[in-house]
Design a protein around this motif. Structure first.
Motif, PDB file in Angstrom:
ATOM      1  N   UNK A  93       0.641  -1.104  -0.434  1.00 18.83           N
ATOM      2  CA  UNK A  93      -0.033  -0.071  -0.302  1.00 18.83           C
ATOM      3  C   UNK A  93       0.740   0.880  -0.227  1.00 18.83           C
ATOM      4  N   UNK A  94       1.848   1.060  -0.192  1.00 21.92           N
ATOM      5  CA  UNK A  94       3.155   1.955   0.648  1.00 21.92           C
ATOM      6  C   UNK A  94       3.748   2.637  -0.600  1.00 21.92           C
ATOM      7  N   UNK A  95       4.070   1.780  -1.641  1.00 20.84           N
ATOM      8  CA  UNK A  95       4.885   2.139  -2.549  1.00 20.84           C
ATOM      9  C   UNK A  95       4.319   2.295  -3.855  1.00 20.84           C
ATOM     10  N   UNK A  96       4.930   3.323  -4.422  1.00 19.71           N
ATOM     11  CA  UNK A  96       3.879   3.484  -6.242  1.00 19.71           C
ATOM     12  C   UNK A  96       5.178   2.852  -7.124  1.00 19.71           C
ATOM     13  N   UNK A  97       6.016   2.726  -6.659  1.00 17.04           N
ATOM     14  CA  UNK A  97       7.251   1.570  -7.805  1.00 17.04           C
ATOM     15  C   UNK A  97       8.345   1.024  -7.498  1.00 17.04           C
ATOM     16  N   UNK A  98       8.824   0.218  -7.800  1.00 17.09           N
ATOM     17  CA  UNK A  98       9.555  -0.759  -7.375  1.00 17.09           C
ATOM     18  C   UNK A  98      10.387  -1.295  -8.325  1.00 17.09           C
ATOM     19  N   UNK A  99      11.843  -1.991  -7.864  1.00 17.39           N
ATOM     20  CA  UNK A  99      12.628  -3.344  -7.960  1.00 17.39           C
ATOM     21  C   UNK A  99      12.904  -4.421  -8.065  1.00 17.39           C
ATOM     22  N   UNK A 100      12.667  -5.408  -8.581  1.00 12.20           N
ATOM     23  CA  UNK A 100      12.603  -6.676  -8.263  1.00 12.20           C
ATOM     24  C   UNK A 100      13.797  -7.653  -8.252  1.00 12.20           C
ATOM     25  N   UNK A 101      14.737  -7.662  -7.868  1.00  9.50           N
ATOM     26  CA  UNK A 101      15.968  -8.336  -7.846  1.00  9.50           C
ATOM     27  C   UNK A 101      15.928  -9.691  -7.769  1.00  9.50           C
ATOM     28  N   UNK A 102      16.406 -10.472  -9.086  1.00 10.90           N
ATOM     29  CA  UNK A 102      16.180 -11.478  -9.526  1.00 10.90           C
ATOM     30  C   UNK A 102      17.941 -12.132  -9.845  1.00 10.90           C
ATOM     31  N   UNK A 103      17.712 -13.140 -10.307  1.00  8.33           N
ATOM     32  CA  UNK A 103      19.251 -13.861 -10.612  1.00  8.33           C
ATOM     33  C   UNK A 103      18.562 -15.347 -11.671  1.00  8.33           C
TER      34      UNK A 103
END
Length: 327
Positions: A128-138
């Motif tokens: 609920x707090x987030x506007x944008x995001x980067x989710x890091x994976x491998x």
């Protein structure tokens, strides 16, 4: 800002812990969440890694950003979660102990499986707090990914973030059911996925590119004063195709990640262990090597090479009933 029972004021830097559950031994499992707030209003950006416990490159990326004190927003808020799946991290595993994938369990359920409960707590407290995001994976299972961003290239907010990040490759990736991206998209929030390297191995180049790309996104949003420009634009791939083993045996690649290969080019060899058989593998398409299998022993059907194709799938003409190719 309200998070985990805390009130976080503008200008504050806070680390709180989301209690998820307990191990059978009684040890509490909690997830550290770092919050960096500016005094000036602005967007809230999520930086998260360790959705899969064996994917360490993203964990190291966010650790360095925190340790080097690089997350000081001029405006808005940064929420940094270096490691979401504590269970998988402790067990060198992609999944949680019940064998389920957290990134196929969103939006979760407070009474569901362990993976579903982790996802539910995240959706209740963080999303609920987030506007944008980067989710890091491998990459997983001995498959290594060339540094790349995955997003919906036909969704302008996501495509803008991806192009700003400017990884060597940007892949158009449809939303997967139960994924964080799908859950965020349903709430009108844009999250892109960055992939680099293989599980349980550091990819130093990919980590450095991740830090630089993250700073470009923060700069684009007006949250940091400057960022290192990308040396070249990202190559956009609208489709992907895995080339799979037609024979079991020992696989040796003759190409590297990032290479462009032509249709008909030999990209590898499969041999038997006894020196009696050798098969040269020819690519059926032209494209970029965005993923590569480093496991020498392969079975029929194993993924060997991930090819990024820069052209969208052809649209059927009115006089044919042939369906368009799909990912």
């Amino acid at each position: 800002m309200q998070l985990n029972g805390l009130t976080i004021q503008p200008g504050e830097r806070v680390m709180t812990r989301l209690v998820i559950s307990r191990l059978p031994s009684g040890t509490i499992i909690d997830v550290p969440v770092h919050v960096f707030r500016s005094r000036e209003p602005g967007p809230t950006v999520l930086l998260m890694a360790g959705m899969h416990g064996d994917e360490v490159n993203g964990v190291e990326t966010i650790r360095r950003l925190i340790q080097q004190d690089l997350l000081r927003p001029l405006r808005g808020t940064i929420i940094a979660i270096p490691l979401l799946n504590i269970y998988g991290f402790l067990n060198f595993s992609r999944e949680v102990p019940d064998g389920k994938d957290v990134n196929r369990s969103f939006p979760g359920n407070s009474r569901g499986s362990l993976a579903s409960r982790v996802a539910h707590r995240f959706m209740r407290e963080i999303m609920p707090l987030v506007d944008y995001g980067i989710d890091f994976h491998t990459g997983g299972a001995s498959r290594s990914n060339h540094p790349q961003v995955r997003c919906l290239l036909d969704h302008e907010p996501s495509a803008t973030l991806a192009r700003t990040f400017a990884a060597p490759f940007t892949l158009h990736a449809k939303l997967r059911r139960g994924s964080l991206r799908e859950a965020a998209f349903g709430l009108g929030k844009s999250i892109i996925v960055y992939e680099t390297g293989e599980s349980l191995r550091f990819d130093e180049t990919g980590i450095e590119l991740a830090i630089a790309g993250t700073y470009r996104v923060l700069h684009h949003l007006g949250m940091v004063a400057e960022a290192t420009p990308a040396t070249q634009p990202s190559i956009e791939c609208w489709r992907g195709r895995w080339l799979r083993a037609r024979f079991a045996g020992l696989f040796r690649s003759q190409v590297r990640k990032g290479d462009y290969i032509e249709q008909g080019q030999v990209y590898g060899i499969i041999t038997d262990p006894y020196g009696e058989m050798a098969v040269h593998l020819e690519s059926p398409v032209s494209g970029y090597v965005v993923g590569l299998n480093h496991m020498p022993v392969v079975n029929q059907g194993d993924a060997l090479l991930h090819i990024g194709l820069t052209e969208p799938a052809p649209v059927p003409t009115e006089d044919t009933d042939a369906p368009a190719p799909t990912l």
